[in-house]
Design a protein around this motif. Structure first.
Motif, PDB file in Angstrom:
ATOM      1  N   VAL A 103      66.704  50.780  20.016  1.00 27.49           N
ATOM      2  CA  VAL A 103      66.423  48.967  20.512  1.00 27.49           C
ATOM      3  C   VAL A 103      67.633  48.618  20.779  1.00 27.49           C
ATOM      4  CG1 VAL A 103      64.702  46.926  20.024  1.00 27.49           C
ATOM      5  CG2 VAL A 103      64.110  49.597  20.450  1.00 27.49           C
ATOM      6  N   MET A 104      67.680  48.131  21.623  1.00 27.14           N
ATOM      7  CA  MET A 104      68.506  47.088  22.024  1.00 27.14           C
ATOM      8  C   MET A 104      67.806  46.064  22.210  1.00 27.14           C
ATOM      9  SD  MET A 104      72.552  47.097  24.395  1.00 27.14           S
ATOM     10  CE  MET A 104      71.482  48.189  26.014  1.00 27.14           C
ATOM     11  N   LYS A 105      68.564  44.303  21.233  1.00 29.74           N
ATOM     12  CA  LYS A 105      67.985  42.965  21.720  1.00 29.74           C
ATOM     13  C   LYS A 105      68.869  41.931  22.528  1.00 29.74           C
ATOM     14  CE  LYS A 105      64.672  40.465  21.311  1.00 29.74           C
ATOM     15  NZ  LYS A 105      65.455  39.322  22.530  1.00 29.74           N
ATOM     16  N   ALA A 106      68.676  41.635  23.522  1.00 30.73           N
ATOM     17  CA  ALA A 106      69.928  40.443  24.145  1.00 30.73           C
ATOM     18  C   ALA A 106      69.335  39.400  23.367  1.00 30.73           C
ATOM     19  CB  ALA A 106      69.139  40.617  25.611  1.00 30.73           C
ATOM     20  N   ILE A 107      70.466  38.724  23.147  1.00 33.45           N
ATOM     21  CA  ILE A 107      70.375  37.551  22.566  1.00 33.45           C
ATOM     22  C   ILE A 107      71.196  36.865  23.626  1.00 33.45           C
ATOM     23  CG2 ILE A 107      71.499  35.754  20.783  1.00 33.45           C
ATOM     24  CD1 ILE A 107      69.199  38.099  19.926  1.00 33.45           C
ATOM     25  N   GLY A 108      70.478  35.057  23.735  1.00 34.92           N
ATOM     26  CA  GLY A 108      71.038  34.752  25.093  1.00 34.92           C
ATOM     27  C   GLY A 108      71.810  33.741  23.958  1.00 34.92           C
ATOM     28  N   VAL A 109      73.047  33.433  24.637  1.00 29.20           N
ATOM     29  CA  VAL A 109      74.228  32.061  24.133  1.00 29.20           C
ATOM     30  C   VAL A 109      74.614  31.368  24.326  1.00 29.20           C
ATOM     31  CG1 VAL A 109      76.480  32.166  22.251  1.00 29.20           C
ATOM     32  CG2 VAL A 109      74.809  34.296  22.158  1.00 29.20           C
ATOM     33  N   LYS A 133      73.397  32.710  27.677  1.00 32.21           N
ATOM     34  CA  LYS A 133      71.875  32.056  27.495  1.00 32.21           C
ATOM     35  C   LYS A 133      71.760  31.418  28.895  1.00 32.21           C
ATOM     36  CE  LYS A 133      69.655  28.957  24.930  1.00 32.21           C
ATOM     37  NZ  LYS A 133      69.085  27.822  23.835  1.00 32.21           N
ATOM     38  N   ALA A 134      70.334  31.840  29.390  1.00 31.89           N
ATOM     39  CA  ALA A 134      69.939  31.504  30.630  1.00 31.89           C
ATOM     40  C   ALA A 134      69.880  29.944  31.195  1.00 31.89           C
ATOM     41  CB  ALA A 134      68.904  32.297  30.959  1.00 31.89           C
ATOM     42  N   PRO A 135      70.097  29.279  32.302  1.00 36.25           N
ATOM     43  CA  PRO A 135      69.670  28.141  32.034  1.00 36.25           C
ATOM     44  C   PRO A 135      68.321  27.551  32.546  1.00 36.25           C
ATOM     45  CG  PRO A 135      71.337  28.498  33.884  1.00 36.25           C
ATOM     46  CD  PRO A 135      71.176  30.003  33.580  1.00 36.25           C
ATOM     47  N   LYS A 136      67.868  26.147  32.267  1.00 32.88           N
ATOM     48  CA  LYS A 136      66.362  26.411  31.732  1.00 32.88           C
ATOM     49  C   LYS A 136      65.857  26.482  32.908  1.00 32.88           C
ATOM     50  CE  LYS A 136      67.214  22.632  28.238  1.00 32.88           C
ATOM     51  NZ  LYS A 136      67.381  21.294  27.588  1.00 32.88           N
ATOM     52  N   PHE A 148      79.976  32.346  28.873  1.00 31.36           N
ATOM     53  CA  PHE A 148      79.785  31.590  28.006  1.00 31.36           C
ATOM     54  C   PHE A 148      81.060  31.399  26.716  1.00 31.36           C
ATOM     55  CE2 PHE A 148      78.741  35.799  25.942  1.00 31.36           C
ATOM     56  CZ  PHE A 148      78.864  35.578  24.591  1.00 31.36           C
ATOM     57  N   ASP A 149      81.113  30.362  25.929  1.00 27.07           N
ATOM     58  CA  ASP A 149      82.237  30.418  25.300  1.00 27.07           C
ATOM     59  C   ASP A 149      82.361  32.049  24.062  1.00 27.07           C
ATOM     60  OD1 ASP A 149      84.959  29.978  23.953  1.00 27.07           O
ATOM     61  OD2 ASP A 149      83.733  27.515  23.444  1.00 27.07           O
TER      62      ASP A 149
END
Length: 213
Positions: A103-109, A133-136, A148-149
């Protein structure tokens, strides 16, 4: 060691052929109805048969329930699951055990604060994908074409292999790798001519940019 390349959101045999011809290591199949890259299980099963041995087939799912997950795995031959929703570490561990797949877990940053709790995920999965990280107001958790930075990743102690995503394209992927030291990169919208429509020339240019470092 060569940087591993994943081309995500492939929908046709021509997409797969273009990615494989350019040296992609992983191909991503998306199972999320809101995505323009979504595949139904029958289409994905046929597409998976066109992927040669040695190229990893990664199935991207978003908060998929057990019944749908079982159906997916019974019908589509996958090598890895990419969890791109709000799955908790406990849910990640459950899916890993249930599926029997890595499993690969995606993390929005967006900022360093988004990395809090990363150790908990690294304890229960084989790989981490760090995405913008996705916009709201976004309908999609990834594939939005934003970066992202990258400097916020500088202090992370990676306990498992990790992959960089988020707004990567042929013009910036080499710089992204140099800045972050990413051992793996993932691209979707950055090699498209329209949402869900891959551009084989862009796939070629992306892979060439990675391999040229």
């Amino acid at each position: 060691m060569a940087t591993r390349i994943k081309i995500c959101g492939l929908r046709t045999a021509q997409d797969v052929a273009a990615a494989v011809a350019c040296g992609a290591d992983d191909i991503g199949l998306v199972f999320f109805p809101k995505s323009p890259r979504n595949l139904d299980f029958d289409a994905a099963a046929e597409l998976a048969l066109t992927v040669p041995l040695g190229v990893r087939k990664v199935g991207l799912v978003v908060d998929m329930d057990d019944a749908a997950l079982d159906d997916l795995l019974a019908r589509v031959p996958l090598d890895m699951l990419q969890l791109h929703g709000s799955e908790t570490p406990e849910r990640v561990a459950d899916i890993r055990a249930r599926s029997g797949l890595p499993v690969m877990k995606a993390i929005g940053v967006a900022t360093a604060d988004d990395l809090v709790g990363l150790d908990d995920y690294m304890a229960v999965c084989e790989q981490i994908l760090v995405d913008a990280k996705a916009p709201k107001d976004a309908d999609l958790p990834g594939g939005n074409g934003h970066t992202f930075d990258w400097s916020v990743l500088g202090d992370v102690n990676w306990k498992v292999p990790w992959m960089l995503a988020g707004g990567l394209r042929p013009s910036n992927v080499a710089d992204a790798i140099r800045q972050t030291g990413a051992p793996m990169v993932d691209v979707s919208s950055g090699v498209e001519r329209a949402p869900g429509v891959k551009n084989p020339d862009a796939i070629r240019d992306f892979c060439a940019a990675v391999r040229g470092i």
